[in-house]
Design a protein around this motif. Structure first.
Motif, PDB file in Angstrom:
ATOM      1  N   VAL A 166      -2.814   5.013  -7.502  1.00  0.00           N
ATOM      2  CA  VAL A 166      -2.835   4.220  -9.122  1.00  0.00           C
ATOM      3  C   VAL A 166      -1.744   5.440  -9.833  1.00  0.00           C
ATOM      4  N   GLY A 167      -1.062   4.758 -10.134  1.00  0.00           N
ATOM      5  CA  GLY A 167       0.046   5.981 -11.495  1.00  0.00           C
ATOM      6  C   GLY A 167       0.487   5.969 -12.468  1.00  0.00           C
ATOM      7  N   LYS A 168       1.078   5.660 -12.717  1.00  0.00           N
ATOM      8  CA  LYS A 168       1.898   4.965 -14.289  1.00  0.00           C
ATOM      9  C   LYS A 168       0.841   4.192 -15.121  1.00  0.00           C
ATOM     10  N   ILE A 169      -0.409   3.740 -15.729  1.00  0.00           N
ATOM     11  CA  ILE A 169      -0.286   2.736 -16.998  1.00  0.00           C
ATOM     12  C   ILE A 169       0.013   3.469 -18.708  1.00  0.00           C
ATOM     13  N   ILE A 170       0.028   2.191 -18.758  1.00  0.00           N
ATOM     14  CA  ILE A 170       0.696   2.697 -20.585  1.00  0.00           C
ATOM     15  C   ILE A 170       0.904   1.694 -21.114  1.00  0.00           C
ATOM     16  N   ARG A 171       0.334   1.567 -21.912  1.00  0.00           N
ATOM     17  CA  ARG A 171       0.058   0.306 -23.008  1.00  0.00           C
ATOM     18  C   ARG A 171       1.348  -0.426 -23.213  1.00  0.00           C
ATOM     19  N   SER A 172       2.129   0.306 -24.072  1.00  0.00           N
ATOM     20  CA  SER A 172       4.160  -0.926 -24.145  1.00  0.00           C
ATOM     21  C   SER A 172       4.885   0.157 -23.408  1.00  0.00           C
ATOM     22  N   PRO A 173       5.793  -0.193 -23.569  1.00  0.00           N
ATOM     23  CA  PRO A 173       7.206   0.634 -22.695  1.00  0.00           C
ATOM     24  C   PRO A 173       7.755   0.954 -23.797  1.00  0.00           C
ATOM     25  N   ILE A 174       8.304   1.237 -25.456  1.00  0.00           N
ATOM     26  CA  ILE A 174       8.975   1.275 -26.353  1.00  0.00           C
ATOM     27  C   ILE A 174       9.173   2.698 -25.802  1.00  0.00           C
ATOM     28  N   ASP A 175       8.338   3.445 -25.698  1.00  0.00           N
ATOM     29  CA  ASP A 175       8.943   4.898 -26.069  1.00  0.00           C
ATOM     30  C   ASP A 175       9.502   5.357 -24.732  1.00  0.00           C
ATOM     31  N   ASP A 176       9.213   5.078 -23.786  1.00  0.00           N
ATOM     32  CA  ASP A 176       9.656   5.220 -22.257  1.00  0.00           C
ATOM     33  C   ASP A 176      11.200   4.144 -21.948  1.00  0.00           C
ATOM     34  N   LEU A 177      10.487   3.286 -22.401  1.00  0.00           N
ATOM     35  CA  LEU A 177      12.651   2.518 -22.832  1.00  0.00           C
ATOM     36  C   LEU A 177      13.732   3.288 -23.083  1.00  0.00           C
ATOM     37  N   VAL A 178      13.301   3.598 -24.742  1.00  0.00           N
ATOM     38  CA  VAL A 178      13.897   4.361 -25.694  1.00  0.00           C
ATOM     39  C   VAL A 178      14.724   5.876 -24.633  1.00  0.00           C
ATOM     40  N   GLN A 179      13.632   6.443 -24.200  1.00  0.00           N
ATOM     41  CA  GLN A 179      13.969   7.703 -23.264  1.00  0.00           C
ATOM     42  C   GLN A 179      15.066   7.256 -22.346  1.00  0.00           C
ATOM     43  N   TYR A 180      14.550   6.302 -21.614  1.00  0.00           N
ATOM     44  CA  TYR A 180      15.917   5.364 -20.970  1.00  0.00           C
ATOM     45  C   TYR A 180      16.964   5.370 -21.132  1.00  0.00           C
ATOM     46  N   HIS A 181      17.162   4.717 -22.397  1.00  0.00           N
ATOM     47  CA  HIS A 181      18.435   4.320 -22.985  1.00  0.00           C
ATOM     48  C   HIS A 181      19.187   5.438 -23.252  1.00  0.00           C
ATOM     49  N   LEU A 182      18.564   6.437 -24.456  1.00  0.00           N
ATOM     50  CA  LEU A 182      19.128   7.530 -24.559  1.00  0.00           C
ATOM     51  C   LEU A 182      19.843   8.052 -23.577  1.00  0.00           C
ATOM     52  N   THR A 183      18.692   8.800 -21.987  1.00  0.00           N
ATOM     53  CA  THR A 183      19.328   9.233 -21.402  1.00  0.00           C
ATOM     54  C   THR A 183      20.893   8.700 -20.834  1.00  0.00           C
ATOM     55  N   LYS A 238       0.063  -1.064  -0.229  1.00  0.00           N
ATOM     56  CA  LYS A 238       0.131  -0.132   0.018  1.00  0.00           C
ATOM     57  C   LYS A 238       0.790   1.201  -0.145  1.00  0.00           C
ATOM     58  N   ASP A 239       2.183   1.355   0.814  1.00  0.00           N
ATOM     59  CA  ASP A 239       3.038   2.423   0.233  1.00  0.00           C
ATOM     60  C   ASP A 239       3.882   2.813  -1.548  1.00  0.00           C
ATOM     61  N   HIS A 240       3.322   1.884  -2.269  1.00  0.00           N
ATOM     62  CA  HIS A 240       3.643   2.278  -3.492  1.00  0.00           C
ATOM     63  C   HIS A 240       2.413   2.483  -4.401  1.00  0.00           C
ATOM     64  N   LYS A 241       2.552   2.502  -5.731  1.00  0.00           N
ATOM     65  CA  LYS A 241       1.433   3.346  -6.700  1.00  0.00           C
ATOM     66  C   LYS A 241       1.762   1.908  -7.459  1.00  0.00           C
ATOM     67  N   LEU A 242      -0.178   1.775  -7.701  1.00  0.00           N
ATOM     68  CA  LEU A 242       0.418   0.590  -8.921  1.00  0.00           C
ATOM     69  C   LEU A 242       0.471   1.148 -10.618  1.00  0.00           C
ATOM     70  N   ASN A 243       1.841   1.306 -11.146  1.00  0.00           N
ATOM     71  CA  ASN A 243       2.441   1.544 -12.028  1.00  0.00           C
ATOM     72  C   ASN A 243       2.214  -0.216 -13.118  1.00  0.00           C
ATOM     73  N   CYS A 244       1.697   0.743 -14.704  1.00  0.00           N
ATOM     74  CA  CYS A 244       1.780  -1.201 -15.008  1.00  0.00           C
ATOM     75  C   CYS A 244       1.504  -1.049 -16.790  1.00  0.00           C
ATOM     76  N   VAL A 245       2.046  -1.675 -17.415  1.00  0.00           N
ATOM     77  CA  VAL A 245       2.023  -1.699 -18.579  1.00  0.00           C
ATOM     78  C   VAL A 245       2.011  -2.831 -19.222  1.00  0.00           C
ATOM     79  N   GLY A 246       0.720  -2.973 -20.196  1.00  0.00           N
ATOM     80  CA  GLY A 246       0.241  -4.299 -21.070  1.00  0.00           C
ATOM     81  C   GLY A 246      -0.974  -3.537 -21.869  1.00  0.00           C
ATOM     82  N   SER A 247      -0.964  -3.816 -22.807  1.00  0.00           N
ATOM     83  CA  SER A 247      -2.564  -4.104 -22.947  1.00  0.00           C
ATOM     84  C   SER A 247      -4.062  -3.767 -22.282  1.00  0.00           C
ATOM     85  N   VAL A 248      -3.637  -5.075 -21.368  1.00  0.00           N
ATOM     86  CA  VAL A 248      -4.587  -5.493 -21.228  1.00  0.00           C
ATOM     87  C   VAL A 248      -5.552  -4.677 -20.002  1.00  0.00           C
TER      88      VAL A 248
END
Length: 286
Positions: free
Chosen positions: A264-281, A235-245
């Motif tokens: 509830v935190g961040k809910i995204i369909r696909s991680p690819i954009d944020d993952l690319v940004q992570y690698h670039l950063t 309960k101390d964390h937010k639910l962050n979720c990736v995936g189409s469902v």
């Protein structure tokens, strides 16, 4: 040139970063090493990668995939990647780590995948510190597309599905009980077959709101009961979720999370954009 990929059991999202820094996106099927072996992955990639992709010029490949949680499974995938990208240094990691990096970056927190399959973990901003095994398609994967699909198929086969929805299901797929048994027990990739029916329910959700809510609420409640609540201090964390469902049914997911007193935190369909940004950063930081 480098390429970054997020591979689920159904689909893989790829991003090529070329010499000019331009991002080029494309897709292939998903490669879960529990179901697909090196020879199959190599053949599929050779047939489905874009013609414009200059494979021999790639220097690095970062592939995060479903099922790539053990050295043996990582080798199945890395061998295939090395067969295809002959001059590149290949890194194969778990899709759960990709989700953490996309959802949380360098921050600590809770991350989950709700797609064809299910996974979840606690992340310290660098590494996964606790992962409760979802046990896969046969024994678990609560809240996933395959879990929801099995419920839909069972309701259809037993005659529990609302009449209008059952008729729509037959109009779309023309499946008999025998056809379904054949697909599940004798054909490859039964998890992907089951998961495909979660989209059918999404397409008809407005016409059959009560059935949709009951089915998805059941799946996400099972996800919380069997996985989330067993993480210490969840309960101390937010639910962050990736995936189409998780993304498609995020309204119901939020209701269930609230029931378990989890923000509830961040809910995204696909991680690819944020993952690319992570690698670039990260590359810039290095």
């Amino acid at each position: 040139m480098i390429v970054i990929a997020d591979g689920g059991s159904t689909k893989t999202n790829w991003c090529l970063i070329n010499e000019a820094g331009r991002k080029i996106y494309f897709n292939t099927e998903g490669y879960n090493p529990y179901f697909s072996k090196t020879e199959y992955i190599t053949k599929s990639l050779n047939e489905s990668l874009p013609d414009h992709l200059e494979r021999e010029k790639l220097t690095e490949v970062y592939y995060y995939g479903a099922g790539c949680s053990t050295p043996a499974n990582q080798k199945i995938v890395s061998d295939a990647m090395e067969n295809v990208f002959i001059n590149a240094k290949v890194y194969v990691g778990h899709d759960l780590l990709a989700s953490c990096r996309a959802l949380l970056g360098n921050e600590a927190g809770f991350a989950a995948i709700l797609g064809t399959g299910t996974n979840s973990c606690l992340y310290d901003g660098k590494d996964i510190t606790l992962n409760i095994d979802s046990l896969g398609y046969f024994l678990g994967d609560e809240g996933s597309g395959s879990f929801i699909g099995k419920r839909i198929l069972a309701d259809y086969m037993k005659g529990y599905m609302p009449k209008g929805l059952r008729e729509a299901f037959y109009d779309n797929y023309a499946l008999t009980n025998e056809d379904i048994f054949e697909q599940i027990y004798n054909k490859p990739l039964p998890n992907r077959f089951c998961a495909s029916f979660s989209k059918f329910l999404y397409d008809f959700k407005d016409s059959f709101e009560d059935y949709t809510f009951a089915t998805i609420d059941y799946a996400f409640t099972a996800f919380f009961e069997n996985l989330v609540v067993h993480y210490p201090n969840y309960k101390d964390h937010k639910l962050n979720c990736v995936g189409s469902v998780g993304y498609s049914f995020r309204d119901i997911l939020s209701i269930v999370a609230d029931r378990y007193e989890m923000g509830v935190g961040k809910i995204i369909r696909s991680p690819i954009d944020d993952l690319v940004q992570y690698h670039l950063t990260t590359a810039k930081a290095d």
